[in-house]
Design a protein around this motif. Structure first.
Motif, PDB file in Angstrom:
ATOM      1  N   ASP A  64      44.910  38.323  50.886  1.00  0.00           N
ATOM      2  CA  ASP A  64      43.694  37.775  50.298  1.00  0.00           C
ATOM      3  C   ASP A  64      44.065  37.020  49.028  1.00  0.00           C
ATOM      4  O   ASP A  64      45.046  37.368  48.363  1.00  0.00           O
ATOM      5  CB  ASP A  64      42.748  38.941  49.973  1.00  0.00           C
ATOM      6  CG  ASP A  64      41.409  38.462  49.485  1.00  0.00           C
ATOM      7  OD1 ASP A  64      41.225  38.449  48.240  1.00  0.00           O
ATOM      8  OD2 ASP A  64      40.565  38.105  50.307  1.00  0.00           O
ATOM      9  N   HIS A  65      43.269  36.022  48.660  1.00  0.00           N
ATOM     10  CA  HIS A  65      43.592  35.253  47.457  1.00  0.00           C
ATOM     11  C   HIS A  65      43.602  36.131  46.207  1.00  0.00           C
ATOM     12  O   HIS A  65      44.300  35.838  45.250  1.00  0.00           O
ATOM     13  CB  HIS A  65      42.629  34.070  47.288  1.00  0.00           C
ATOM     14  CG  HIS A  65      41.323  34.446  46.666  1.00  0.00           C
ATOM     15  ND1 HIS A  65      40.292  34.989  47.382  1.00  0.00           N
ATOM     16  CD2 HIS A  65      40.916  34.377  45.377  1.00  0.00           C
ATOM     17  CE1 HIS A  65      39.286  35.244  46.561  1.00  0.00           C
ATOM     18  NE2 HIS A  65      39.639  34.876  45.340  1.00  0.00           N
ATOM     19  N   SER A  66      42.865  37.237  46.215  1.00  0.00           N
ATOM     20  CA  SER A  66      42.850  38.111  45.034  1.00  0.00           C
ATOM     21  C   SER A  66      44.204  38.800  44.845  1.00  0.00           C
ATOM     22  O   SER A  66      44.611  39.087  43.719  1.00  0.00           O
ATOM     23  CB  SER A  66      41.726  39.142  45.119  1.00  0.00           C
ATOM     24  OG  SER A  66      41.911  39.989  46.231  1.00  0.00           O
ATOM     25  N   THR A  67      44.922  39.043  45.931  1.00  0.00           N
ATOM     26  CA  THR A  67      46.270  39.591  45.824  1.00  0.00           C
ATOM     27  C   THR A  67      47.200  38.561  45.185  1.00  0.00           C
ATOM     28  O   THR A  67      48.053  38.903  44.367  1.00  0.00           O
ATOM     29  CB  THR A  67      46.812  39.992  47.214  1.00  0.00           C
ATOM     30  OG1 THR A  67      45.909  40.934  47.795  1.00  0.00           O
ATOM     31  CG2 THR A  67      48.205  40.580  47.128  1.00  0.00           C
ATOM     32  N   LEU A  69      46.249  36.226  43.122  1.00  0.00           N
ATOM     33  CA  LEU A  69      45.830  36.211  41.722  1.00  0.00           C
ATOM     34  C   LEU A  69      46.483  37.361  40.951  1.00  0.00           C
ATOM     35  O   LEU A  69      46.995  37.172  39.850  1.00  0.00           O
ATOM     36  CB  LEU A  69      44.305  36.303  41.642  1.00  0.00           C
ATOM     37  CG  LEU A  69      43.671  36.251  40.272  1.00  0.00           C
ATOM     38  CD1 LEU A  69      43.930  34.901  39.631  1.00  0.00           C
ATOM     39  CD2 LEU A  69      42.185  36.493  40.380  1.00  0.00           C
ATOM     40  N   HIS A  70      46.491  38.530  41.541  1.00  0.00           N
ATOM     41  CA  HIS A  70      47.112  39.696  40.906  1.00  0.00           C
ATOM     42  C   HIS A  70      48.618  39.484  40.716  1.00  0.00           C
ATOM     43  O   HIS A  70      49.164  39.779  39.656  1.00  0.00           O
ATOM     44  CB  HIS A  70      46.857  40.948  41.745  1.00  0.00           C
ATOM     45  CG  HIS A  70      47.431  42.185  41.173  1.00  0.00           C
ATOM     46  ND1 HIS A  70      46.905  42.809  40.068  1.00  0.00           N
ATOM     47  CD2 HIS A  70      48.511  42.911  41.534  1.00  0.00           C
ATOM     48  CE1 HIS A  70      47.638  43.870  39.780  1.00  0.00           C
ATOM     49  NE2 HIS A  70      48.618  43.954  40.657  1.00  0.00           N
ATOM     50  N   GLU A  84      39.892  29.363  36.649  1.00  0.00           N
ATOM     51  CA  GLU A  84      40.950  30.352  36.428  1.00  0.00           C
ATOM     52  C   GLU A  84      41.433  30.293  34.993  1.00  0.00           C
ATOM     53  O   GLU A  84      41.317  29.281  34.332  1.00  0.00           O
ATOM     54  CB  GLU A  84      42.159  30.046  37.322  1.00  0.00           C
ATOM     55  CG  GLU A  84      41.912  30.272  38.765  1.00  0.00           C
ATOM     56  CD  GLU A  84      43.130  29.897  39.572  1.00  0.00           C
ATOM     57  OE1 GLU A  84      44.248  30.076  39.084  1.00  0.00           O
ATOM     58  OE2 GLU A  84      42.936  29.404  40.676  1.00  0.00           O
TER      59      GLU A  84
END
Length: 86
Positions: A64-67, A69-70, A84
């Motif tokens: 996922d894009h949140s991963t 980002l993390h 961002e």
């Protein structure tokens, strides 16, 4: 672009060799420390060397894009891109 995708594939392959893990493990669900470290290193390198968005990188890393980002936030490598943090 296709060139960016080829660059990401090369980064993934080289990172797998360096960390001595399989390509399938990098893209798989494993959360083992060594696999996550390799995956995050490859994500950071891909972000630095390409202009792909986080959602597109997410697709290429089966995440996922949140991963993404993390992974980038852990080393402060986010690019300013529509809200961002730089």
């Amino acid at each position: 672009t296709n060139d960016d995708i080829a660059v990401v594939t090369l980064i993934q392959t080289e990172t797998c060799a360096r960390f001595e893990i399989s390509f399938a493990k990098m893209l798989g669900p494993s959360r083992r420390k060594a696999v996550v470290a390799a995956r995050y290193e490859a994500i950071r390198a891909a972000r630095e060397k390409t202009k792909l968005s986080m959602p597109k990188l997410g697709v290429l890393f089966n995440r996922d894009h949140s991963t993404i980002l993390h992974a980038l936030g852990r080393k402060g490598i986010r690019r300013s891109e529509g809200g961002e943090t730089p």
